[in-house]
Write a protein that holds these residues in place. Structure first.
Motif, PDB file in Angstrom:
ATOM      1  N   PRO A  25      31.210   4.142  77.030  1.00 18.65           N
ATOM      2  CA  PRO A  25      31.945   3.868  78.412  1.00 18.65           C
ATOM      3  C   PRO A  25      32.853   4.910  78.424  1.00 18.65           C
ATOM      4  O   PRO A  25      33.241   5.616  77.309  1.00 18.65           O
ATOM      5  CB  PRO A  25      32.705   2.641  77.810  1.00 18.65           C
ATOM      6  CG  PRO A  25      32.310   2.604  76.505  1.00 18.65           C
ATOM      7  CD  PRO A  25      31.099   3.030  76.242  1.00 18.65           C
ATOM      8  N   PRO A  26      33.597   5.044  79.532  1.00 20.04           N
ATOM      9  CA  PRO A  26      34.530   6.083  79.677  1.00 20.04           C
ATOM     10  C   PRO A  26      35.648   5.935  78.871  1.00 20.04           C
ATOM     11  O   PRO A  26      36.133   4.755  78.657  1.00 20.04           O
ATOM     12  CB  PRO A  26      35.014   5.912  81.303  1.00 20.04           C
ATOM     13  CG  PRO A  26      33.986   5.259  81.951  1.00 20.04           C
ATOM     14  CD  PRO A  26      33.459   4.444  80.861  1.00 20.04           C
ATOM     15  N   VAL A  27      36.050   6.882  78.233  1.00 18.59           N
ATOM     16  CA  VAL A  27      37.392   7.011  77.302  1.00 18.59           C
ATOM     17  C   VAL A  27      38.577   6.659  78.044  1.00 18.59           C
ATOM     18  O   VAL A  27      39.033   7.009  79.390  1.00 18.59           O
ATOM     19  CB  VAL A  27      37.572   8.389  76.740  1.00 18.59           C
ATOM     20  CG1 VAL A  27      38.978   8.244  75.946  1.00 18.59           C
ATOM     21  CG2 VAL A  27      36.542   8.903  75.730  1.00 18.59           C
ATOM     22  N   LYS A  28      39.302   5.671  77.820  1.00 15.61           N
ATOM     23  CA  LYS A  28      40.349   5.052  78.459  1.00 15.61           C
ATOM     24  C   LYS A  28      41.707   5.810  77.818  1.00 15.61           C
ATOM     25  O   LYS A  28      41.941   5.436  76.715  1.00 15.61           O
ATOM     26  CB  LYS A  28      40.648   3.736  78.443  1.00 15.61           C
ATOM     27  CG  LYS A  28      39.238   2.983  79.147  1.00 15.61           C
ATOM     28  CD  LYS A  28      39.460   3.305  80.851  1.00 15.61           C
ATOM     29  CE  LYS A  28      38.277   2.865  81.591  1.00 15.61           C
ATOM     30  NZ  LYS A  28      38.255   3.018  82.989  1.00 15.61           N
ATOM     31  N   MET A  29      42.699   6.423  78.524  1.00 17.75           N
ATOM     32  CA  MET A  29      44.106   6.942  77.937  1.00 17.75           C
ATOM     33  C   MET A  29      44.959   6.822  79.225  1.00 17.75           C
ATOM     34  O   MET A  29      44.602   6.982  80.311  1.00 17.75           O
ATOM     35  CB  MET A  29      43.729   8.481  77.467  1.00 17.75           C
ATOM     36  CG  MET A  29      43.152   8.401  76.123  1.00 17.75           C
ATOM     37  SD  MET A  29      43.008  10.224  75.409  1.00 17.75           S
ATOM     38  CE  MET A  29      42.029  11.032  76.711  1.00 17.75           C
TER      39      MET A  29
END
Length: 446
Positions: A29-33
């Motif tokens: 899944p896309p990295v969340k920051m």
């Protein structure tokens, strides 16, 4: 043991062999920051411990942006657009096109706007509706389109580019089109107030031309938290950027180029006479689009400021340090942060005059509002200076520059050359300059 063709063991064995491969191939899944977290990550990647603070737009602040012209030019030497990196002077159009221009593009790619991946996904355009309308008193046809970006390499990120195209219903053939980075109002634009002058859309139609509106945030979010989604996140498969990866300005420009791809297939559009317009951050995107995609015929660059047509080396209004902050860094390549600490704007290998020069020999109109109404944040003089310096490249290519290095009085239109400039008396808008721009553009769109 030999298994008969009808044995249940065959499909069971097949499922057992395929299941681990399918599970192992599931994308991460896309990295969340947050933007602040990603900004800090990029600083660490570059080995930067601290960035200098930017200027404050509040004139009463201790860190108020400089608006004193006597202090505005700490770095007087600009990079020479007509000198190769080996020191050789550029004296022919061929040398500019084949040698110097690629050097400048490389510097902008690496240090300022970032690199577009070599293999970006294809876009399939779909006309979702076609509607007959009237804009003012002009019958038009408005098409709503969605550009569906192929996400087969990373299905967890979806990008659907929003675009509207409006052309005169009675046109006898393909027409020029002005495309704006903006918001989708169903093609008409917001209704003008009673007694107000005609909208820019009405003015364009009065020339017999069409207009389009592309929604840049449908290509890439306008924040650092969105860098692992949108077209940048799709190409990076949801992972954070490398220091020379593209930022939002290049992504928005990429979206505009894909819209131009579509226009080449639409019988109502003269794709060789398509212009690009934008204001503020979208003015930055418009000049970047013009610089990188030589198919665009003309640019109308509104109050683009730092990161756009304003010289980076000017200390007036917004500064490199502002653009490198966590609120704006996503527009640029990660490498741009270096010039807010430990390096300075003087260390940039390129500046905005070379961005304007990359548009040559095609016409560019630089627009800005008044100091009293719009304010000095976007630095009208800094944009004028960039346009004036770019004139040397235009002249090398047989065109005309601004024709003067003297900053003109407000509402003086410098439109005799292929680089044009006008400072209107209004605020943060291109509105008052549309009539002058359209007269300028008519020379090229006849």
């Amino acid at each position: 043991m030999r298994l008969s063709p009808g044995s249940l063991a065959v499909p069971i064995l097949t499922v057992w062999l395929l299941a681990p491969w399918t599970r192992g191939d599931d994308p991460k899944p896309p990295v969340k920051m947050t933007a602040q977290e990603d900004h800090k990550r990029m600083m660490e990647l570059l080995g930067i411990k601290e960035l200098r603070r930017g200027a404050d737009g509040n004139p009463k602040s201790e860190r108020a942006a400089n608006l004193d012209e006597s202090k505005a030019n700490p770095y007087l030497d600009l990079p020479d657009p007509l000198t190769l990196k080996n020191g050789k002077k550029v004296t022919t159009a061929e040398a500019w096109t084949n040698e110097r221009r690629p050097e400048i593009v490389e510097d902008f790619d690496r240090e300022v706007y970032g690199r577009v991946p070599k293999d970006t996904p294809k876009v399939k355009w779909e006309v979702t509706s076609t509607e007959k309308q009237s804009v003012g008193e002009v019958p038009v046809v408005t098409k709503k389109l969605v550009g569906r970006v192929d996400n087969s390499t990373y299905p967890l990120v979806t990008v659907d580019i929003q675009l509207t195209l409006t052309t005169p219903a009675g046109a006898k053939g393909p027409v020029p089109v002005m495309m704006e980075f903006g918001f989708n109002f169903g093609g008409k634009g917001p209704a003008p107030k009673a007694g107000a002058p005609p909208s820019w859309q009405q003015q364009v139609l009065a020339k017999g031309w069409g207009y389009a509106i592309i929604v840049p945030t449908s290509v890439q979010a306008d924040n650092g938290a969105g860098l692992t989604s949108g077209i940048i996140g799709l190409c990076n498969k949801g992972q954070p950027r490398k220091p020379d990866d593209w930022g939002a300005l290049r992504a928005w420009a990429w979206g505009a180029s894909r819209a131009l791809d579509y226009f080449k297939t639409d019988k109502d559009v003269d794709a060789k006479r398509v212009g690009i317009e934008g204001l503020s951050r979208y003015g930055k995107a418009a000049i970047v689009t013009m610089a990188y995609d030589e198919r665009f015929a003309i640019g109308f660059i509104g109050s683009s400021g730092a990161g756009g047509a304003k010289l980076h080396r000017r200390d007036y209004g917004e500064k490199v340090e502002n653009v490198a902050s966590s609120g704006e860094y996503h527009w640029m390549a990660g490498n741009y942060l270096k010039y807010a600490g430990p390096l300075t704007a003087k260390d940039l290998p390129v500046d905005a005059h070379e961005l304007v020069a990359l548009c040559a020999p095609r016409p560019v109109f630089i627009s800005v509002g008044s100091l009293q109404v719009e304010g000095g944040w976007v630095d009208a003089r800094g944009m004028f200076m960039a346009g004036a310096e770019a004139g040397r490249v235009y002249e090398l290519l047989g065109k005309k520059g601004l024709g003067t290095s003297e900053f003109p009085k407000q509402e003086t239109a410098l439109t005799d050359g292929d680089v044009a400039f006008r400072q209107h008396a209004g605020g943060h808008t291109t509105g008052p300059n549309w009539p002058t721009f359209l007269t300028f553009a008519e020379r090229y769109f006849k």
